[in-house]
Design a protein around this motif. Structure first.
Motif, PDB file in Angstrom:
ATOM      1  N   PRO A   1       0.833  -1.211   0.000  1.00 53.96           N
ATOM      2  CA  PRO A   1       0.000   0.000   0.000  1.00 53.96           C
ATOM      3  C   PRO A   1       0.861   1.251   0.000  1.00 53.96           C
ATOM      4  O   PRO A   1       1.953   1.285   0.576  1.00 53.96           O
ATOM      5  CB  PRO A   1      -0.800  -0.125   1.298  1.00 53.96           C
ATOM      6  CG  PRO A   1       0.037  -0.972   2.183  1.00 53.96           C
ATOM      7  CD  PRO A   1       0.795  -1.915   1.293  1.00 53.96           C
ATOM      8  N   CYS A   2       0.353   2.286  -0.659  1.00 54.78           N
ATOM      9  CA  CYS A   2       1.079   3.550  -0.788  1.00 54.78           C
ATOM     10  C   CYS A   2       0.110   4.703  -0.582  1.00 54.78           C
ATOM     11  O   CYS A   2      -0.937   4.767  -1.239  1.00 54.78           O
ATOM     12  CB  CYS A   2       1.721   3.633  -2.179  1.00 54.78           C
ATOM     13  SG  CYS A   2       2.452   5.241  -2.580  1.00 54.78           S
ATOM     14  N   ASP A   3       0.452   5.605   0.349  1.00 61.41           N
ATOM     15  CA  ASP A   3      -0.405   6.761   0.592  1.00 61.41           C
ATOM     16  C   ASP A   3       0.214   8.059   0.091  1.00 61.41           C
ATOM     17  O   ASP A   3      -0.256   9.145   0.416  1.00 61.41           O
ATOM     18  CB  ASP A   3      -0.753   6.875   2.075  1.00 61.41           C
ATOM     19  CG  ASP A   3       0.468   7.070   2.971  1.00 61.41           C
ATOM     20  OD1 ASP A   3       1.606   7.127   2.443  1.00 61.41           O
ATOM     21  OD2 ASP A   3       0.285   7.165   4.205  1.00 61.41           O
ATOM     22  N   CYS A   4       1.265   7.960  -0.718  1.00 64.91           N
ATOM     23  CA  CYS A   4       1.928   9.156  -1.237  1.00 64.91           C
ATOM     24  C   CYS A   4       1.014   9.910  -2.196  1.00 64.91           C
ATOM     25  O   CYS A   4       0.279   9.307  -2.991  1.00 64.91           O
ATOM     26  CB  CYS A   4       3.214   8.792  -1.971  1.00 64.91           C
ATOM     27  SG  CYS A   4       4.520   8.132  -0.920  1.00 64.91           S
TER      28      CYS A   4
ATOM     29  N   PRO B   1      -7.347   7.042   1.760  1.00 63.73           N
ATOM     30  CA  PRO B   1      -7.234   5.865   0.885  1.00 63.73           C
ATOM     31  C   PRO B   1      -5.796   5.626   0.446  1.00 63.73           C
ATOM     32  O   PRO B   1      -4.957   6.529   0.463  1.00 63.73           O
ATOM     33  CB  PRO B   1      -8.116   6.232  -0.303  1.00 63.73           C
ATOM     34  CG  PRO B   1      -8.146   7.725  -0.315  1.00 63.73           C
ATOM     35  CD  PRO B   1      -8.078   8.147   1.118  1.00 63.73           C
ATOM     36  N   VAL B   2      -5.509   4.397   0.098  1.00 65.78           N
ATOM     37  CA  VAL B   2      -4.176   4.028  -0.378  1.00 65.78           C
ATOM     38  C   VAL B   2      -4.276   3.434  -1.771  1.00 65.78           C
ATOM     39  O   VAL B   2      -5.314   2.887  -2.167  1.00 65.78           O
ATOM     40  CB  VAL B   2      -3.484   3.005   0.565  1.00 65.78           C
ATOM     41  CG1 VAL B   2      -3.278   3.598   1.945  1.00 65.78           C
ATOM     42  CG2 VAL B   2      -4.278   1.699   0.626  1.00 65.78           C
ATOM     43  N   ALA B   3      -3.195   3.566  -2.515  1.00 66.68           N
ATOM     44  CA  ALA B   3      -3.027   2.834  -3.768  1.00 66.68           C
ATOM     45  C   ALA B   3      -2.224   1.573  -3.453  1.00 66.68           C
ATOM     46  O   ALA B   3      -1.572   1.475  -2.403  1.00 66.68           O
ATOM     47  CB  ALA B   3      -2.293   3.692  -4.784  1.00 66.68           C
ATOM     48  N   TRP B   4      -2.269   0.619  -4.346  1.00 65.31           N
ATOM     49  CA  TRP B   4      -1.462  -0.592  -4.190  1.00 65.31           C
ATOM     50  C   TRP B   4      -0.485  -0.671  -5.359  1.00 65.31           C
ATOM     51  O   TRP B   4      -0.893  -0.653  -6.519  1.00 65.31           O
ATOM     52  CB  TRP B   4      -2.349  -1.836  -4.144  1.00 65.31           C
ATOM     53  CG  TRP B   4      -3.110  -1.958  -2.860  1.00 65.31           C
ATOM     54  CD1 TRP B   4      -4.300  -1.382  -2.557  1.00 65.31           C
ATOM     55  CD2 TRP B   4      -2.703  -2.697  -1.692  1.00 65.31           C
ATOM     56  NE1 TRP B   4      -4.676  -1.704  -1.280  1.00 65.31           N
ATOM     57  CE2 TRP B   4      -3.720  -2.517  -0.725  1.00 65.31           C
ATOM     58  CE3 TRP B   4      -1.594  -3.480  -1.379  1.00 65.31           C
ATOM     59  CZ2 TRP B   4      -3.660  -3.087   0.544  1.00 65.31           C
ATOM     60  CZ3 TRP B   4      -1.536  -4.060  -0.123  1.00 65.31           C
ATOM     61  CH2 TRP B   4      -2.552  -3.864   0.825  1.00 65.31           C
TER      62      TRP B   4
ATOM     63  N   MET C   1      11.966  -0.044 -15.651  1.00 65.02           N
ATOM     64  CA  MET C   1      12.000   1.269 -16.291  1.00 65.02           C
ATOM     65  C   MET C   1      10.857   2.158 -15.828  1.00 65.02           C
ATOM     66  O   MET C   1      10.954   3.377 -15.852  1.00 65.02           O
ATOM     67  CB  MET C   1      11.904   1.131 -17.816  1.00 65.02           C
ATOM     68  CG  MET C   1      13.095   0.545 -18.497  1.00 65.02           C
ATOM     69  SD  MET C   1      12.972   0.771 -20.294  1.00 65.02           S
ATOM     70  CE  MET C   1      11.386   0.015 -20.656  1.00 65.02           C
ATOM     71  N   LEU C   2       9.740   1.532 -15.433  1.00 62.44           N
ATOM     72  CA  LEU C   2       8.566   2.287 -15.012  1.00 62.44           C
ATOM     73  C   LEU C   2       8.432   2.348 -13.495  1.00 62.44           C
ATOM     74  O   LEU C   2       7.533   3.010 -12.973  1.00 62.44           O
ATOM     75  CB  LEU C   2       7.297   1.692 -15.622  1.00 62.44           C
ATOM     76  CG  LEU C   2       6.969   2.129 -17.053  1.00 62.44           C
ATOM     77  CD1 LEU C   2       7.982   1.559 -18.048  1.00 62.44           C
ATOM     78  CD2 LEU C   2       5.582   1.677 -17.435  1.00 62.44           C
ATOM     79  N   GLY C   3       9.310   1.635 -12.765  1.00 63.33           N
ATOM     80  CA  GLY C   3       9.249   1.649 -11.314  1.00 63.33           C
ATOM     81  C   GLY C   3       8.094   0.820 -10.773  1.00 63.33           C
ATOM     82  O   GLY C   3       7.491   0.004 -11.480  1.00 63.33           O
ATOM     83  N   ASP C   4       7.772   1.021  -9.512  1.00 63.52           N
ATOM     84  CA  ASP C   4       6.699   0.277  -8.848  1.00 63.52           C
ATOM     85  C   ASP C   4       5.350   0.895  -9.227  1.00 63.52           C
ATOM     86  O   ASP C   4       4.819   1.765  -8.540  1.00 63.52           O
ATOM     87  CB  ASP C   4       6.884   0.311  -7.327  1.00 63.52           C
ATOM     88  CG  ASP C   4       8.071  -0.521  -6.859  1.00 63.52           C
ATOM     89  OD1 ASP C   4       8.699  -1.196  -7.699  1.00 63.52           O
ATOM     90  OD2 ASP C   4       8.362  -0.488  -5.644  1.00 63.52           O
ATOM     91  N   VAL C   5       4.799   0.431 -10.320  1.00 63.45           N
ATOM     92  CA  VAL C   5       3.579   1.030 -10.862  1.00 63.45           C
ATOM     93  C   VAL C   5       2.379   0.725  -9.972  1.00 63.45           C
ATOM     94  O   VAL C   5       2.335  -0.281  -9.259  1.00 63.45           O
ATOM     95  CB  VAL C   5       3.301   0.525 -12.296  1.00 63.45           C
ATOM     96  CG1 VAL C   5       4.386   0.974 -13.258  1.00 63.45           C
ATOM     97  CG2 VAL C   5       3.157  -0.993 -12.307  1.00 63.45           C
ATOM     98  N   VAL C   6       1.390   1.610 -10.024  1.00 57.61           N
ATOM     99  CA  VAL C   6       0.128   1.411  -9.314  1.00 57.61           C
ATOM    100  C   VAL C   6      -0.726   0.398 -10.079  1.00 57.61           C
ATOM    101  O   VAL C   6      -0.902   0.507 -11.290  1.00 57.61           O
ATOM    102  CB  VAL C   6      -0.635   2.746  -9.183  1.00 57.61           C
ATOM    103  CG1 VAL C   6      -2.063   2.508  -8.693  1.00 57.61           C
ATOM    104  CG2 VAL C   6       0.097   3.692  -8.240  1.00 57.61           C
ATOM    105  N   LEU C   7      -1.264  -0.595  -9.350  1.00 60.12           N
ATOM    106  CA  LEU C   7      -2.199  -1.541  -9.944  1.00 60.12           C
ATOM    107  C   LEU C   7      -3.629  -1.323  -9.453  1.00 60.12           C
ATOM    108  O   LEU C   7      -4.578  -1.541 -10.201  1.00 60.12           O
ATOM    109  CB  LEU C   7      -1.771  -2.987  -9.650  1.00 60.12           C
ATOM    110  CG  LEU C   7      -0.433  -3.419 -10.262  1.00 60.12           C
ATOM    111  CD1 LEU C   7      -0.222  -4.913 -10.042  1.00 60.12           C
ATOM    112  CD2 LEU C   7      -0.327  -3.072 -11.734  1.00 60.12           C
ATOM    113  N   LEU C   8      -3.773  -0.899  -8.194  1.00 59.13           N
ATOM    114  CA  LEU C   8      -5.076  -0.515  -7.667  1.00 59.13           C
ATOM    115  C   LEU C   8      -4.984   0.941  -7.231  1.00 59.13           C
ATOM    116  O   LEU C   8      -4.111   1.307  -6.440  1.00 59.13           O
ATOM    117  CB  LEU C   8      -5.476  -1.385  -6.467  1.00 59.13           C
ATOM    118  CG  LEU C   8      -5.746  -2.869  -6.741  1.00 59.13           C
ATOM    119  CD1 LEU C   8      -6.114  -3.570  -5.441  1.00 59.13           C
ATOM    120  CD2 LEU C   8      -6.854  -3.050  -7.769  1.00 59.13           C
ATOM    121  N   ARG C   9      -5.886   1.758  -7.711  1.00 58.02           N
ATOM    122  CA  ARG C   9      -5.817   3.193  -7.454  1.00 58.02           C
ATOM    123  C   ARG C   9      -6.488   3.563  -6.134  1.00 58.02           C
ATOM    124  O   ARG C   9      -7.293   2.811  -5.581  1.00 58.02           O
ATOM    125  CB  ARG C   9      -6.474   3.957  -8.604  1.00 58.02           C
ATOM    126  CG  ARG C   9      -5.817   3.722  -9.956  1.00 58.02           C
ATOM    127  CD  ARG C   9      -6.437   4.605 -11.010  1.00 58.02           C
ATOM    128  NE  ARG C   9      -5.865   4.376 -12.326  1.00 58.02           N
ATOM    129  CZ  ARG C   9      -4.722   4.901 -12.745  1.00 58.02           C
ATOM    130  NH1 ARG C   9      -4.027   5.676 -11.932  1.00 58.02           N
ATOM    131  NH2 ARG C   9      -4.267   4.652 -13.954  1.00 58.02           N
TER     132      ARG C   9
END
Length: 281
Positions: A96-99, A135-138, A168-176
């Motif tokens: 999870p990411c809250d940035c 909310p967080v993204a995953w 190249m794209l880093g840790d992309v978001v899969l769930l917004r």
């Protein structure tokens, strides 16, 4: 093998010449081999989706002289996306990411093919998604996923074999974060193409880099691996990709003004572009 391609527009704005080219490439690639050309409406873009535009898209494709089969819209597939995300969570590959976007930009990130690369701020924070301020993204832990799959190859019909480099794209978001837009393009399109039996993914060169991530997701989720065909883009007078957000002239406006859609399609096939429009290399 029967070629199955698709055109997958989002109903958040009218189609333009760039979309026409993409639809024609997919249509013609399938029909040349006696295959199938599918239309999929990608309508999970939250409040921006306008259901009435799907009818406009169908009218535009018919005006261009294209024939298609329509498959389920994305809005009917939410449970499928959730199940795949849960599978990746069970593998320990999502965090999870809250940035916020502002926080990411403030970290002076490296700029990748699709913009700023997420610096991994939340990777080791062990955020409890049920006990945080909002909310967080995953995000996909790409380094860990790469270790799990090992090297991967994918093939573009024009560019040839490619070694997958999703980092190249880093840790992309899969769930917004936004519940009205639950799955990212990366997750939804990859799952949809597998579900629809797409074995030739035709799309513009602007999505070439995204394919590195999609190939990784296919390996992680045990999905079939298609071939890809990334075609050139149409550019405006400033050398920019035609885009809805820049109000590029719409197909609907051309159609309603009485322009001959089949003649326009023939001209695009022949590389005969309207004044002010060019094609990327």
């Amino acid at each position: 093998m029967t070629i199955i391609t698709r055109f997958a527009p989002s109903p958040n704005g009218s189609l333009h010449l760039g979309h026409a080219l993409s639809a024609i490439v997919a249509h013609d690639r399938a029909k040349a081999d006696g295959g199938r050309f599918l239309l999929r409406i990608e309508d999970i873009d939250g409040g921006r989706s306008r259901p009435e535009l799907a009818a406009e898209f169908r009218a535009d494709l018919a005006w261009l002289g294209l024939e298609w089969e329509e498959v389920r819209a994305q809005s009917t597939r939410i449970a499928h996306y959730d199940a795949a995300a849960e599978e990746l969570k069970a593998q320990g590959l999502l965090y999870p990411c809250d940035c916020t976007r502002a926080q990411i930009l403030a970290a002076d990130p490296v700029i990748g093919p699709e913009g700023p690369i997420y610096p991994g701020t939340c990777r080791e924070k062990h955020i409890d998604p049920h006990n945080c301020d909002g909310p967080v993204a995953w995000r996909l832990d790409v380094a860990q996923a790469n270790r799990k799959t090992g090297p991967l190859i994918w093939e573009d019909e024009l560019a040839g074999p490619q070694t997958a480099r999703p980092e190249m794209l880093g840790d992309v978001v899969l769930l917004r974060k936004d519940p009205d837009t639950p799955a990212s393009y990366h997750l939804a399109a990859t799952l949809d193409d597998a579900a629809d039996g797409i074995n030739m993914v035709t799309r513009g060169m602007d999505l070439f880099s995204a394919t590195h991530v999609h190939r990784l997701l296919q390996a992680l989720l045990g999905l079939p691996v298609p071939r890809w065909h990334h075609h050139s883009l149409l550019l405006d007078e400033q050398g920019r990709k035609l885009a809805k957000r820049r109000h590029s002239p719409s197909l609907a406006d051309r159609r309603l003004a009485g322009e001959d859609g089949r003649a326009l399609a023939a001209a695009l096939r022949a590389g005969q572009l309207p004044t002010g429009i060019s094609c990327s290399k």
